[in-house]
Write a protein that holds these residues in place. Structure first.
Motif, PDB file in Angstrom:
ATOM      1  N   ILE A  39      43.183   1.890  32.969  1.00 42.72           N
ATOM      2  CA  ILE A  39      43.032   2.051  31.523  1.00 42.72           C
ATOM      3  C   ILE A  39      42.638   3.478  31.168  1.00 42.72           C
ATOM      4  CG2 ILE A  39      41.768   1.250  29.479  1.00 42.72           C
ATOM      5  CD1 ILE A  39      41.418  -1.433  30.906  1.00 42.72           C
ATOM      6  N   THR A  40      41.650   4.019  31.879  1.00 42.98           N
ATOM      7  CA  THR A  40      41.192   5.386  31.613  1.00 42.98           C
ATOM      8  C   THR A  40      41.758   6.336  32.672  1.00 42.98           C
ATOM      9  OG1 THR A  40      39.194   4.997  32.923  1.00 42.98           O
ATOM     10  CG2 THR A  40      39.067   4.562  30.546  1.00 42.98           C
ATOM     11  N   PRO A  41      41.885   7.616  32.353  1.00 45.58           N
ATOM     12  CA  PRO A  41      42.405   8.579  33.331  1.00 45.58           C
ATOM     13  C   PRO A  41      41.487   8.683  34.551  1.00 45.58           C
ATOM     14  CG  PRO A  41      42.405   9.508  31.113  1.00 45.58           C
ATOM     15  CD  PRO A  41      41.623   8.232  31.044  1.00 45.58           C
TER      16      PRO A  41
ATOM     17  N   PHE B  68      40.104  -4.120  39.969  1.00 48.09           N
ATOM     18  CA  PHE B  68      40.651  -2.939  39.293  1.00 48.09           C
ATOM     19  C   PHE B  68      39.881  -1.664  39.626  1.00 48.09           C
ATOM     20  CE2 PHE B  68      42.103  -6.490  36.665  1.00 48.09           C
ATOM     21  CZ  PHE B  68      43.474  -6.228  36.645  1.00 48.09           C
ATOM     22  N   LYS B  69      39.396  -1.585  40.857  1.00 47.72           N
ATOM     23  CA  LYS B  69      38.761  -0.361  41.357  1.00 47.72           C
ATOM     24  C   LYS B  69      39.764   0.350  42.257  1.00 47.72           C
ATOM     25  CE  LYS B  69      34.023  -2.155  41.202  1.00 47.72           C
ATOM     26  NZ  LYS B  69      32.783  -2.422  41.988  1.00 47.72           N
ATOM     27  N   PHE B  70      40.730   1.014  41.621  1.00 49.86           N
ATOM     28  CA  PHE B  70      41.824   1.600  42.377  1.00 49.86           C
ATOM     29  C   PHE B  70      41.377   2.793  43.218  1.00 49.86           C
ATOM     30  CE2 PHE B  70      44.061  -0.821  39.184  1.00 49.86           C
ATOM     31  CZ  PHE B  70      45.164  -1.311  39.870  1.00 49.86           C
TER      32      PHE B  70
END
Length: 311
Positions: free
Chosen positions: A64-66, A277-279
């Motif tokens: 979602i965020t950069p 979602f901790k890429f």
């Protein structure tokens, strides 16, 4: 009387050299034009993800965020995450499959390499599991491992089990049960590679050894095995990397359970990326797995002497 040939001038030699260079350049450009679609796909789907994934390993990213640069914080978290270390231990334990699957694949390849009636059927039968979807294979073996399944029946008949129990629901046996499925499914694939390797060994060498009084074991150890060394290197590399990054079997059959007994390093990476979602942390774990794979690849090169055949 012989007529002397006219000696070419420097200008004529230069013209010929220039035309030859133009032909070579044109052929090179045509070759690269044919390779261009593959090179584009290679860069888009392989080279770029490798560099971008390495960059993400040093960032905090949730889609979602950069990406936000955090340095080595992801690796510090991995070092303190017991779940990651548990998954890594299971992945390294999975490497036990490698020598077993290579030994059995060589044995099967030597068996089907003999001229015998119906050999084509046996080669096909051994290869069928390879082309079968693992979703299907996983479901079948999950049923076979159940408490009322045929595996329990056979083990009880052989006296290896006192009472029926689900092998996939037992933390002690779950990982080894999945490893056996990997072994069963992979033998046919490596058998084909070893079969190709066996057919490159000159039969005259084995015949000469037999005439000199060598036993079958001596022929295998001194001629067949050294001749297969390049194939052994390729197969051991492929199977080692596959064992370290095992995922599909775990996802289909156990989802990391029971009690985390089949939780592997790549399953940890998948969970961090597509569940939490901790890429960034997932990319860091993937980078660690890649480094470990390279390390074991170097060990394979050392053991097989760089894949150089003696025969």
């Amino acid at each position: 009387m012989t007529i002397p040939t006219r000696r070419e001038s420097r200008r004529e030699q230069h013209k010929k050299g220039s035309s030859g260079a133009k032909v070579t350049l044109r052929n090179t450009l045509i070759a690269y034009a044919f390779m261009l679609p593959f090179l584009i796909l290679l860069v888009v789907y392989h080279t770029w993800p490798v560099f971008f994934g390495t960059y993400l390993a040093f960032t905090e990213y949730n889609v979602i965020t950069p990406p936000k640069w955090v340095g080595v914080d992801n690796f510090r978290e991995l070092a303190q995450d017991e779940q990651f270390w548990s998954g890594l231990r299971n992945s390294l334990k999975y490497i036990l499959v490698v020598p077993v699957i290579q030994g059995l694949s060589i044995a099967v390849a030597m068996l089907v390499n003999r001229p015998m009636k119906g050999i084509g059927f046996f080669r096909t039968a051994y290869y069928v599991p390879v082309v079968t979807s693992f979703a299907v294979v996983g479901l079948i073996w999950t049923w076979m491992y159940q408490q009322e399944g045929p595996v329990n029946f056979v083990l009880q008949a052989l006296g290896l089990m006192d009472e029926p129990k689900s092998l996939l629901n037992n933390p002690v046996t779950a990982l080894y049960a999945v490893m056996f499925v990997t072994l069963w499914k992979g033998i046919g694939y490596y058998m084909v590679l070893y079969l190709a390797g066996l057919q490159t060994i000159a039969p005259e060498l084995e015949e000469a050894a037999v005439i000199d009084g060598a036993t079958r074991l001596q022929v295998f150890w001194n001629i067949t095995l050294p001749g297969l060394r390049p194939t052994i290197l390729v197969c051991s590399l492929l199977s080692t990397i596959s064992a370290i990054k095992v995922f599909e079997e775990i996802y289909v059959m156990t989802s990391g359970g029971p009690a985390g007994s089949t939780y592997t390093a790549l399953f940890y990476t998948f969970s961090r990326a597509f569940v939490d979602f901790k890429f960034g942390q997932a990319a860091a774990a993937g980078l660690v797995i890649a480094i470990i794979s390279i390390f074991f690849g170097l060990i394979n090169f050392r053991i097989t002497r760089g894949g150089k055949a003696d025969a």
